[in-house]
Write a protein that holds these residues in place. Structure first.
Motif, short mmCIF file in Angstrom:
data_model
loop_
_atom_site.label_atom_id
_atom_site.label_comp_id
_atom_site.label_asym_id
_atom_site.label_seq_id
_atom_site.Cartn_x
_atom_site.Cartn_y
_atom_site.Cartn_z
N VAL A 2 0.84 -1.20 0.00
CA VAL A 2 0.00 0.00 0.00
C VAL A 2 0.87 1.24 0.00
N ARG A 3 1.88 1.25 0.84
CA ARG A 3 2.74 2.43 0.93
C ARG A 3 3.56 2.63 -0.35
N GLU A 4 3.90 1.52 -1.00
CA GLU A 4 4.63 1.64 -2.26
C GLU A 4 3.78 2.30 -3.33
N TYR A 5 2.54 1.86 -3.46
CA TYR A 5 1.67 2.38 -4.50
C TYR A 5 1.00 3.70 -4.11
N MET A 6 1.10 4.09 -2.86
CA MET A 6 0.44 5.30 -2.39
C MET A 6 1.41 6.45 -2.15
N SER A 7 2.58 6.41 -2.73
CA SER A 7 3.52 7.51 -2.56
C SER A 7 3.00 8.75 -3.30
N ASP A 8 3.33 9.94 -2.79
CA ASP A 8 2.85 11.19 -3.37
C ASP A 8 3.49 11.47 -4.72
N ASP A 9 2.76 12.16 -5.58
CA ASP A 9 3.31 12.71 -6.82
C ASP A 9 3.48 14.20 -6.61
N THR A 10 4.72 14.65 -6.49
CA THR A 10 4.98 16.06 -6.21
C THR A 10 5.51 16.81 -7.43
#
Length: 291
Positions: free
Chosen positions: A144-152
């Motif tokens: 989940v954390r891998e696929y839920m990283s922010d796009d900045t």
């Protein structure tokens, strides 16, 4: 068991991938005309009638005073006219839920027909509580954390096709089909050259594009995993979703938008037994629109 763990984690990852991909003023200078009283010297070699001179003097003085007064009045009127011409126009701010919703829809839908550039400034993805079987907890959390990283890194859409494909609501010709029935509350305020609208949407389970939360936001639909035989149950609940946007007063166009969509995702996977998982997610997308 390792195969089951990987398969279940992959299902969660695919679901999250769906959510990520889901996802007239005339400015011509005015020529000012002025007039003045031209006094002429008396002819010295002509006979002078004392009585006539005495009688005419007041008349000359009166005429000069009237001319000066007229000049002052003309200049004052010109100044007033110029001030009225250059004053900023007053734009009527809509009031009442129905009027604000109509104004929002009209200005938002201009994005896909009139915008020349849309910039997604960022997309933030926050993770809430993850409830999964103990054996899958750590793997699910990691995926989940891998696929839920922010796009900045800002992303620019500069063609009408790209804007239609990627801006809210993706792959549709509209940006908003909002109705008063979809909102819990809506506010509007004057912020200088723009109106800012804030929409608080009603909570909704399993929304679809085109209505409810899905009328104005990107949503993960149950149909996104249709046909996957391993997914026995899949549901979403959107809550406390907020849309903020600014509209140019002169044109009514949407020039900035921010979408915050919290949801709870529940999935039951039937693979070497039945496994339930529940994940809290929040997406925030921020855009600037140019015309």
């Amino acid at each position: 068991m390792k195969k089951a763990v990987k398969s279940f984690s992959l299902i969660i990852a695919i679901v999250l991938i769906f959510s990520a991909c889901g996802n007239s003023t005339d400015n011509t200078p005015t020529t000012e005309t002025t007039s003045s009283y031209n006094y002429q010297e008396p002819i010295t070699n002509a006979p002078v009638n004392t009585d006539t001179a005495t009688d005419s003097a007041p008349a000359v003085e009166s005429t000069a005073a009237e001319t000066v007064a007229q000049n002052v009045e003309q200049q004052t009127q010109a100044a007033v006219t110029e001030a009225q011409t250059t004053a900023a126009p007053v734009y009527k701010m809509p009031s009442g839920k129905a009027a604000i919703v109509e104004y929002f829809n009209t200005g938002a839908n201009k994005v896909k027909t009139e915008a020349v550039r849309v910039t997604k400034n960022y997309e933030k993805r926050a993770i809430g509580e993850i409830v999964a079987p103990q054996a899958l907890q750590s793997t699910a959390d990691s995926l989940v954390r891998e696929y839920m990283s922010d796009d900045t890194t800002p992303v620019v859409y500069s063609t009408q096709a790209d804007i239609r494909e990627n801006f809210i609501v993706p792959k549709q010709d509209y940006v908003s089909r909002l109705t008063t029935n979809d909102i819990a509350d809506i506010t509007i305020k004057d912020v200088g050259e723009e109106f800012e609208i804030c929409i608080y949407l009603k909570d909704e389970e399993n929304p679809v594009s085109g209505s409810g939360v899905g009328s104005v936001c990107d949503v993960i639909e149950t149909g996104d995993v249709a046909g996957n035989k391993m997914v026995q149950k899949f549901s979403t609940k959107y809550y406390s979703c907020v849309v903020k946007a600014k509209f140019d007063k002169a044109t009514g166009r949407m020039v900035w938008a921010n979408y915050t969509t919290p949801l709870t995702l529940e999935v039951t996977v039937n693979l070497l037994g039945t496994h339930d998982a529940k994940i809290g997610l929040t997406f925030e997308k921020d855009y600037v629109i140019e015309y």
